[in-house]
Design an enzyme around this catalytic site. Sequence first.
Site, mmCIF file in Angstrom:
data_model
loop_
_atom_site.group_PDB
_atom_site.id
_atom_site.type_symbol
_atom_site.label_atom_id
_atom_site.label_comp_id
_atom_site.label_asym_id
_atom_site.label_seq_id
_atom_site.Cartn_x
_atom_site.Cartn_y
_atom_site.Cartn_z
ATOM 1 N N GLU A 145 1.048 -4.956 11.030
ATOM 2 C CA GLU A 145 0.620 -3.565 10.922
ATOM 3 C C GLU A 145 1.484 -2.786 11.911
ATOM 4 O OE1 GLU A 145 -1.403 -2.147 8.885
ATOM 5 O OE2 GLU A 145 -2.761 -3.696 8.111
ATOM 6 N N HIS A 197 0.858 -1.186 0.000
ATOM 7 C CA HIS A 197 0.000 0.000 0.000
ATOM 8 C C HIS A 197 0.895 1.237 0.000
ATOM 9 C CE1 HIS A 197 -3.627 -2.386 1.702
ATOM 10 N NE2 HIS A 197 -3.750 -2.213 0.400
ATOM 11 N N HIS A 245 2.861 -3.869 6.723
ATOM 12 C CA HIS A 245 1.940 -2.769 6.446
ATOM 13 C C HIS A 245 2.014 -1.767 7.604
ATOM 14 C CE1 HIS A 245 -0.799 -4.769 3.325
ATOM 15 N NE2 HIS A 245 0.031 -5.739 3.675
ATOM 16 N N GLU A 295 1.880 3.786 3.049
ATOM 17 C CA GLU A 295 2.391 3.210 4.294
ATOM 18 C C GLU A 295 3.921 3.239 4.290
ATOM 19 O OE1 GLU A 295 0.405 -0.607 4.439
ATOM 20 O OE2 GLU A 295 -1.587 0.316 4.373
#
Length: 458
Positions: free
Chosen positions: A414, A190, A340, A193
């Site tokens: 994350e 992504h 991420h 990020e």
Amino acid sequence: AVVSTQSGHYGRGVLGLLICVGETSSYKTYQGYQVWKANIGSVGKGKILNELDKKELIDIFTDIRSLGNVYFLVAPENIHKVKSRLSLHRIQYEVDEVDFGNVIREEQQRSQAGVLRTGVSASTYNYDEYQDLSTMHSHLDALQQEFPTKAETFLIGKTHEGRDIKGIILSEDVANSDTKPVIWLDGGIHAREWVAPATVMYLIDALLGKVETSDSSIRSDLDGFMKEFQFRIGQQINPDGYEYSRTTDRMWRKTRKYAGCRYNKVAWWGGCLYKRCTGSDPNRNWNHTDWGKRGVSTDPCSEVYPGGKPFDQDNTAAVRDHLLGLRDAGRQIVTYVTYHSYSQLFLTPYGWTLDDHPERAHHKALGDAVVKAIKDRHGKIYINQKSAGLYPASGDSADWAEETLGLVDSYTFELRPSAEEWRIGFKLPKEQIKATGEENVSALIALIKNLKYFKDKN
């Protein structure tokens, strides 16, 4: 405003991105956009927000994985509509930031020195700044030169806009390491990020001994892994989106390939009735038995548009082909790990269903070890949980690796900050890049030590 001085895709020796606040350019300012906070107390209310997100009325900053506060961006033209929808469904909210443009400007001002790319030299990576793609690739090439027996770069593939998707292989006696089990790591799928590819680069430097040299225990573990495994790493696997997020739209998430017309509405003359849409969500683009069914939108302009079909994005197809090539050559892939941001989570299978994985107990134990290692390093609290959380989503890379490659150990990180810290969110201050890398070295060590590979081996 942002002015790019890069020549072509990979101009070396030039400034990658210059911040010139106040000048006119095409950089998206987000002036008038608002950040709202809603507290969802039920699964049903969370579904309402997800539907608004799919319809492009809001942009939820992080996937909703639990009940509680949810932060999302509302464009000026959608404020009245969103207020009406939330009122209709009795969802209480408050405006946390009346002008998100202020937040974007704050980030620019933190880089007022002018340069986001400030590498000291190709072989010494500067973790005090977020670097451009050219600097990343230069560093990978320099590592191959500095560590010829331990590092070897390779081309995973090309992006839609023609950029290299560069990979690096790390192992002791790398030229003769093709019989070793494979550990795959990747980051940056992504675009917005930024801390994810920075963290993966830090892991690369740590494995080679460029950083993480003072703790003998950490050094021993990493050196042992280099003897045991072959690491194959895609440090930045969405180069087109990443560069676009640096030069044009800081909040860009997707790829940069033409996707279709908004709401799939084509005008009688053949053009788009409302708007041309660019990019697909590369982490909804991976083929799976459940592809395109959950947590996605059929609107090509949506942030969670999965593409017209699985792997119709050049970058996801390239990574797939590389991994399938390894499998078909008889290589043993022992884990797939993707990085991420943000929310401080360690995510285990599955993402596409709320059902428990048959190896749920193993995932729970491994995840507990990972989040403990992170906390022990710098005190940050990460949550170990199933990827689906409350709302499953189809087509992510970790689920594909679990199903297609048959991997029990397929995980998603994350990274920093926590979900409540939306103000820094995807714009994690550069002062935290190195610490994020450090705690994830500890996390990777814990992850590898707890792989099913070792349990089966013993």
